[in-house]
Enzyme design. Sequence first.
Site, PDB file in Angstrom:
ATOM      1  N   TYR A  55      -4.781  11.350  -3.768  1.00  0.00           N
ATOM      2  CA  TYR A  55      -5.153  12.629  -2.947  1.00  0.00           C
ATOM      3  C   TYR A  55      -4.352  12.932  -1.989  1.00  0.00           C
ATOM      4  O   TYR A  55      -4.580  14.158  -1.182  1.00  0.00           O
ATOM      5  CB  TYR A  55      -6.573  12.427  -2.549  1.00  0.00           C
ATOM      6  CG  TYR A  55      -7.003  11.127  -1.462  1.00  0.00           C
ATOM      7  CD1 TYR A  55      -6.605  11.127  -0.419  1.00  0.00           C
ATOM      8  CD2 TYR A  55      -7.747  10.098  -2.317  1.00  0.00           C
ATOM      9  CE1 TYR A  55      -6.880  10.316   0.590  1.00  0.00           C
ATOM     10  CE2 TYR A  55      -7.900   8.947  -1.368  1.00  0.00           C
ATOM     11  CZ  TYR A  55      -7.624   8.979  -0.018  1.00  0.00           C
ATOM     12  OH  TYR A  55      -7.819   7.959   0.777  1.00  0.00           O
TER      13      TYR A  55
ATOM     14  N   ASP B 191       0.737  -1.092   0.087  1.00  0.00           N
ATOM     15  CA  ASP B 191      -0.025   0.011  -0.050  1.00  0.00           C
ATOM     16  C   ASP B 191       1.007   1.233  -0.032  1.00  0.00           C
ATOM     17  O   ASP B 191       1.578   1.516   0.982  1.00  0.00           O
ATOM     18  CB  ASP B 191      -0.927   0.021   1.177  1.00  0.00           C
ATOM     19  CG  ASP B 191      -1.907   1.218   1.070  1.00  0.00           C
ATOM     20  OD1 ASP B 191      -1.779   2.143   0.716  1.00  0.00           O
ATOM     21  OD2 ASP B 191      -2.884   0.822   1.882  1.00  0.00           O
TER      22      ASP B 191
END
Length: 424
Positions: free
Chosen positions: A230, A205
């Site tokens: 983001y 991740d």
Amino acid sequence: MINELYQKAFELDQKDELAPFREEFVNEPHTIYLDGNSLGKLPKKTIEQTNNLVANQWGKGLIRSWNDHWIDLPQKTAAKIAEIVGAQPDEIFVGDSTSLNLYKLAFAALHLNQQKKKIISDNLNFPTDLYILQGLIHQQFKDHSLSIIESQNGITVSEKQFEETIDNHTALVVLSHVVFKSAFMYDMAQINALAHQKDALVIWDLSHSVGAVPINLNESEADMAVGCTYKYLNGGPGAPAFLYVRRDLQKQLQSPVWAWFSHQAPFDFSLDYQPKDSIQRFAVGTPSVLSLAAIEAGLDITIETGIDRLRAKSQQQTEFLIELIQQLLVPIGFSIASPLDVNQRGSHISIRHPEGYRISQAMIKPNDGSKIIIPDFRPPDNIRLGIAPLYNTFTELVDSVERIWKIVTEEQFKSYSNERTVVT
């Protein structure tokens, strides 16, 4: 002492070759933003680009814009992300959320490695990643087990713990490259090598590392990865995520979601599913054009700046911030909850204090006319100070630490409620 620290910060800001990039973003006056590790700032060009898409491509072009502008947008975006993470353009898919992408890859990996029943993660991983794995075990892979490696200090995990845990029964290892609380950063190549020795697959991740630290997926022989756009990539709230699958693995992996845009010929409208032979087999539905378009400006700025220059400034700033914390905050009851080794951490610093939540609220909502300082809070008592080298200055770091010092020494936090907001 504080004057000397401000003088040092001023000199560092004067020498900062990345300083001009700050003007590429919308900067609110009287506000210091230290939460770019949760949501990046708005690039000014994003406003121009999204306005053009809405008014012209959608407003005037209507559905014709699919062929003129939109159908290749995911691939164009993927190519830019690939440049940032050290992958090939055809190894990146952009779309959906980080969680959905992790679900797709974890399912595919476990389905491929069905003879092995052990999944490994750690207790520093982002909780949602663990939820995904727990759900897969509960719903589809009921004879599998999840082994959670426990950090000994709440900050780091040693390579030795993985050497002792990864074995011939291990199908999959799932880890955050940079962990969300402490900013501890794994040596990706070392973990990949340990897993591959036992024929296990690894999913990384990258949400707290992409755009902040160098990532070389190909060089480190990474199998799979997911990440969001983001945070440090400044793609906007809820921006589409991405996934990576090493080229030679793609045809071996089966997505659990058979859908329109992963079909070999979606516009033939065949009733029989035939997956694409590429990374696009992990696509699901219609691309989110408005959100995809908003990512472009942030990616362009990151590529123009260069990840090595970003990393160099990030390391310089986190070192300076730790110096400030040790001088001003440790003596009044704070502790540092991030690795002190600059090579073992990402671009945020966590500090701990029993009154962490109320202190963070005092920073965000000052009642004495002070600057607004926006960090974030993670339970039980962590204040995360996220540094985005594209727009944070050294002087802002001194301002922020001095403000925290005043909040505590003047007991300003006592006038704030301990009742938690929904988003912290």
